[in-house]
Design a protein around this motif. Structure first.
Motif, PDB file in Angstrom:
ATOM      1  N   GLY A   1       0.135   2.826  -4.947  1.00 28.64           N
ATOM      2  CA  GLY A   1      -0.478   1.540  -5.274  1.00 28.64           C
ATOM      3  C   GLY A   1      -0.205   0.497  -4.210  1.00 28.64           C
ATOM      4  N   SER A   2      -0.592  -0.744  -4.491  1.00 26.88           N
ATOM      5  CA  SER A   2      -0.462  -1.831  -3.515  1.00 26.88           C
ATOM      6  C   SER A   2       0.996  -2.185  -3.281  1.00 26.88           C
ATOM      7  CB  SER A   2      -1.176  -3.079  -4.012  1.00 26.88           C
ATOM      8  OG  SER A   2      -2.498  -2.767  -4.308  1.00 26.88           O
ATOM      9  N   GLU A   3       1.258  -2.695  -2.062  1.00 27.16           N
ATOM     10  CA  GLU A   3       2.628  -3.120  -1.708  1.00 27.16           C
ATOM     11  C   GLU A   3       3.101  -4.199  -2.669  1.00 27.16           C
ATOM     12  OE1 GLU A   3       0.078  -3.172   0.414  1.00 27.16           O
ATOM     13  OE2 GLU A   3       0.610  -1.529   1.767  1.00 27.16           O
TER      14      GLU A   3
ATOM     15  N   SER B   1       2.286  -5.776  -6.208  1.00 32.45           N
ATOM     16  CA  SER B   1       1.522  -5.386  -7.386  1.00 32.45           C
ATOM     17  C   SER B   1       2.077  -6.049  -8.648  1.00 32.45           C
ATOM     18  CB  SER B   1       1.569  -3.862  -7.529  1.00 32.45           C
ATOM     19  OG  SER B   1       1.204  -3.478  -8.828  1.00 32.45           O
ATOM     20  N   THR B   2       1.238  -6.832  -9.301  1.00 32.67           N
ATOM     21  CA  THR B   2       1.691  -7.405 -10.573  1.00 32.67           C
ATOM     22  C   THR B   2       1.736  -6.324 -11.649  1.00 32.67           C
ATOM     23  OG1 THR B   2      -0.563  -8.125 -10.922  1.00 32.67           O
ATOM     24  CG2 THR B   2       0.981  -9.817 -10.234  1.00 32.67           C
ATOM     25  N   ASN B   3       0.876  -5.314 -11.522  1.00 32.84           N
ATOM     26  CA  ASN B   3       0.972  -4.196 -12.476  1.00 32.84           C
ATOM     27  C   ASN B   3       2.383  -3.631 -12.468  1.00 32.84           C
ATOM     28  OD1 ASN B   3      -1.715  -4.288 -13.099  1.00 32.84           O
ATOM     29  ND2 ASN B   3      -2.300  -2.434 -11.985  1.00 32.84           N
ATOM     30  N   ALA B   4       2.880  -3.346 -11.253  1.00 32.12           N
ATOM     31  CA  ALA B   4       4.206  -2.723 -11.134  1.00 32.12           C
ATOM     32  C   ALA B   4       5.272  -3.649 -11.731  1.00 32.12           C
ATOM     33  CB  ALA B   4       4.512  -2.424  -9.671  1.00 32.12           C
TER      34      ALA B   4
ATOM     35  N   VAL C   1       7.428  -7.690  -7.824  1.00 30.66           N
ATOM     36  CA  VAL C   1       6.080  -7.265  -7.422  1.00 30.66           C
ATOM     37  C   VAL C   1       6.121  -6.227  -6.303  1.00 30.66           C
ATOM     38  CG1 VAL C   1       4.826  -9.337  -8.185  1.00 30.66           C
ATOM     39  CG2 VAL C   1       5.820  -9.265  -5.883  1.00 30.66           C
ATOM     40  N   SER C   2       7.320  -5.987  -5.750  1.00 30.55           N
ATOM     41  CA  SER C   2       7.443  -5.049  -4.619  1.00 30.55           C
ATOM     42  C   SER C   2       7.860  -3.643  -5.055  1.00 30.55           C
ATOM     43  CB  SER C   2       8.482  -5.564  -3.622  1.00 30.55           C
ATOM     44  OG  SER C   2       8.245  -6.904  -3.300  1.00 30.55           O
TER      45      SER C   2
ATOM     46  N   ASN D   1       6.314  -1.028  -6.130  1.00 30.96           N
ATOM     47  CA  ASN D   1       5.572   0.118  -5.574  1.00 30.96           C
ATOM     48  C   ASN D   1       6.082   0.442  -4.180  1.00 30.96           C
ATOM     49  OD1 ASN D   1       3.953   0.374  -7.812  1.00 30.96           O
ATOM     50  ND2 ASN D   1       2.212  -0.739  -6.932  1.00 30.96           N
ATOM     51  N   GLU D   2       6.332  -0.618  -3.409  1.00 26.95           N
ATOM     52  CA  GLU D   2       6.759  -0.420  -2.028  1.00 26.95           C
ATOM     53  C   GLU D   2       8.164   0.172  -1.983  1.00 26.95           C
ATOM     54  OE1 GLU D   2       4.747  -0.465   0.165  1.00 26.95           O
ATOM     55  OE2 GLU D   2       5.868  -0.503   2.037  1.00 26.95           O
TER      56      GLU D   2
ATOM     57  N   GLY E   1      -4.051  -1.028  -0.865  1.00 26.94           N
ATOM     58  CA  GLY E   1      -3.026  -1.968  -0.398  1.00 26.94           C
ATOM     59  C   GLY E   1      -3.471  -2.742   0.832  1.00 26.94           C
TER      60      GLY E   1
END
Ligand code: BYC
Length: 472
Positions: free
Chosen positions: A299-301, A303-306, A353-354, A356-357, A399
């Motif tokens: 996913g994105s670096e 991410s509010t989902n994460a 928010v990080s 995923n990264e 991303g």
């Protein structure tokens, strides 16, 4: 209860017979699963006996047994790791409260989406690999392919159990939809990008097991931290099986690299194609492709989902409980490598928010360990080449890097340079045609295709020349 009841139509360690409604729902799904398996599972080998392991217990010691069986007779079942008495939620806003035995109402939608996304990858990979058996490099490899396939089928069962047991009618509809989507189908594709790519040859297959199954390891490990206890227990047991899939990937690529090096030494050339080997430059291009496609799966670096998954207590970090911090991360930051105009820069972002990264970082470090072992093989042969992972910005579609063209060594480049160099970096049609030309089946016990070295040992103490699949 560690033992698994094999007298049941659906083997399980969740006392399925005590929940008639659920049992009925799963027994109705079972023939549809088998139909899907026959249509979309390994093509051409359904009537052959393969030497496969089946889970017989969730005990760390002796959890599986090995025997010959035909794949449609594999006992796909539902196995959750033993409950941890008094388990507490380890992170997020609910940290320290008792883990949930049922789905918390307010998180139903999010949790369902996570479970469906995980579940969708399992049948997808079986679909991607269904034609490989016909071009196997050996019976040993054929057996490993089938082992991975039946276990991906079981991992689908694991997610379907959660959907049917905890999400009522919506869950049953999702279980059905998991059998309806198809990898690569334009109208009803699988959910995540990598699972719609083709796996047309065994080099791609081993790369997939190394890079994409490893995403599975990291995602499952994060879900194993979940406050939703049935998901945690399910994922913990899936990880036990997953380890073999990564073994297949790492040793598969490792054996190809070894054979290439042997041919390079023997013929004193890098160009081993004419001797039936796969040159290191081609192997590097396959690494670039499979690594980049798998990096997208995180996913994105930012991410509010994460952040939400974490704050809600649904999906933790890799080895969450071992981390020495407050497990809420409201004030913390994390260094994230991002695109910054036409440069690549590292910025401190809010840790939540990080996530995923951060998981991608754990994943990359694990990939590097595998690459190091392949490079040791190359070095041992006295060859001065190193395989490398591409920069994380290379060839991304998810991303911040999706907006730019990045070279494997991490430079933001122009479209024109990308177009000019792309053939050096990603498998070309000629590469694919060449690899495809090598894919001739080898099915005599103990014999191996020209492009791959034999493994040092067989499966479960059996010799390398054991008849791992009975084709007669
Ligand atoms: N392709 O905030 P974002 C395995 C979507 S593999 C397509 O960037 P988020 C296995 C995303 O869904 C492990 N779409 O990312 C391996 C979202 O859509 P919605 C599988 C993508 O949500 C081999 C939107 O973009 N398990 O087990 O933080 C063989 C923005 O999302 C992709 C899991 O993935 C993509 N690559 O994280 C067999 C675990 N990436 O919701 C098996 C469950 C993102 O706005 N899934 N999107 O419509 C998750 O934890 C998360 O869904 C993801 C994405 C990590 C995948």
């Amino acid at each position: 209860m560690a033992g698994i009841d094999y007298t049941e139509r659906i083997p399980n360690n969740v006392n399925l017979s005590e929940n008639r409604r659920l049992q009925r729902a799963l027994e109705e799904w079972q023939p549809r699963f088998l139909e899907w398996w026959k249509d979309m599972g390994p093509d051409g080998f359904q009537a052959k006996e393969a030497y496969l392991r089946t889970a017989v217990s969730v005990d760390a010691q002796g959890w599986a047994k090995f025997d010959y069986l035909r794949m449609p007779e594999y006992r796909w079942g539902i196995f959750l790791a033993e409950p941890e008495p008094g388990r507490l939620i380890g992170f997020g806003d609910h940290k320290g409260k008792a883990a949930w035995p049922d789905v918390p109402g307010e998180y139903r939608g999010v949790l369902r989406r996570l479970i469906v996304t995980q579940g969708d990858t399992e049948p997808a990979s079986v679909e991607q690999q269904r034609h490989l058996g016909r071009t196997c490099p050996s019976l040993y490899d054929l057996r490993n392919l089938f082992q991975v396939n039946v276990e991906e089928g079981r991992h689908l069962w694991a997610m379907v159990y959660l959907l049917d047991a905890h999400f009522g009618r919506d869950g049953r509809e999702e279980s059905e939809a998991l059998l309806q989507r198809r990898s690569g189908d334009r109208d009803k594709p699988r959910i995540l990008g990598a699972f719609n790519e083709r796996t047309p040859d065994w080099l791609s297959y081993y790369m997939f097991c190394f890079f994409t199954d490893r995403d599975g390891k990291y995602q499952l490990a994060s879900l194993a931290e979940s406050g939703f206890d049935p998901l945690s227990r399910t994922c913990r047991f899936m990880l036990t099986e997953e380890a073999h899939h990564m073994f297949v990937g790492e040793t598969g690529v490792g054996r190809i690299v070894q054979r290439t090096c042997e041919l390079m030494r023997e013929h004193k050339t890098d160009d081993v194609r004419k001797f039936g080997g796969i040159d290191l430059a081609t192997i590097q291009r396959y690494i670039n492709f499979h690594c980049s496609v798998s990096l997208d799966l995180f996913g994105s670096e930012v991410s509010t989902n994460a952040a939400n998954f974490y704050t809600m207590g649904l999906k933790g970090r890799f080895e969450e409980t071992k981390k020495p911090d407050d497990h809420q991360l409201k004030e913390a930051t994390y260094p994230v490598v991002e695109l910054d105009g036409d440069r690549i820069a590292t910025r401190e972002e809010p840790a939540l928010v990080s996530l995923n990264e951060r998981l991608r970082d754990d994943y990359v470090a694990d990939c590097v360990r595998g690459l190091t072992r392949w490079n040791e093989t190359i070095k041992r042969h006295g060859i001065d080449v190193e395989l490398a992972l591409p920069h994380r910005g290379f060839h991304r579609v998810i991303g911040s890097f999706a907006e730019a063209k990045v070279s494997p060594d991490g430079r933001v480049i122009s479209e024109a340079e990308w177009d000019a160099r792309r053939r050096d970096w990603l498998p070309t049609e000629e590469d694919q045609a060449f690899v495809q030309s090598l894919m001739q089946p080898v099915v005599e016990p103990g014999k191996f295709a020209s492009w791959i070295a034999p493994p040092p040992r067989g499966i479960n103490g059996k010799p390398v020349d054991f008849e791992y699949v009975r084709l007669e």
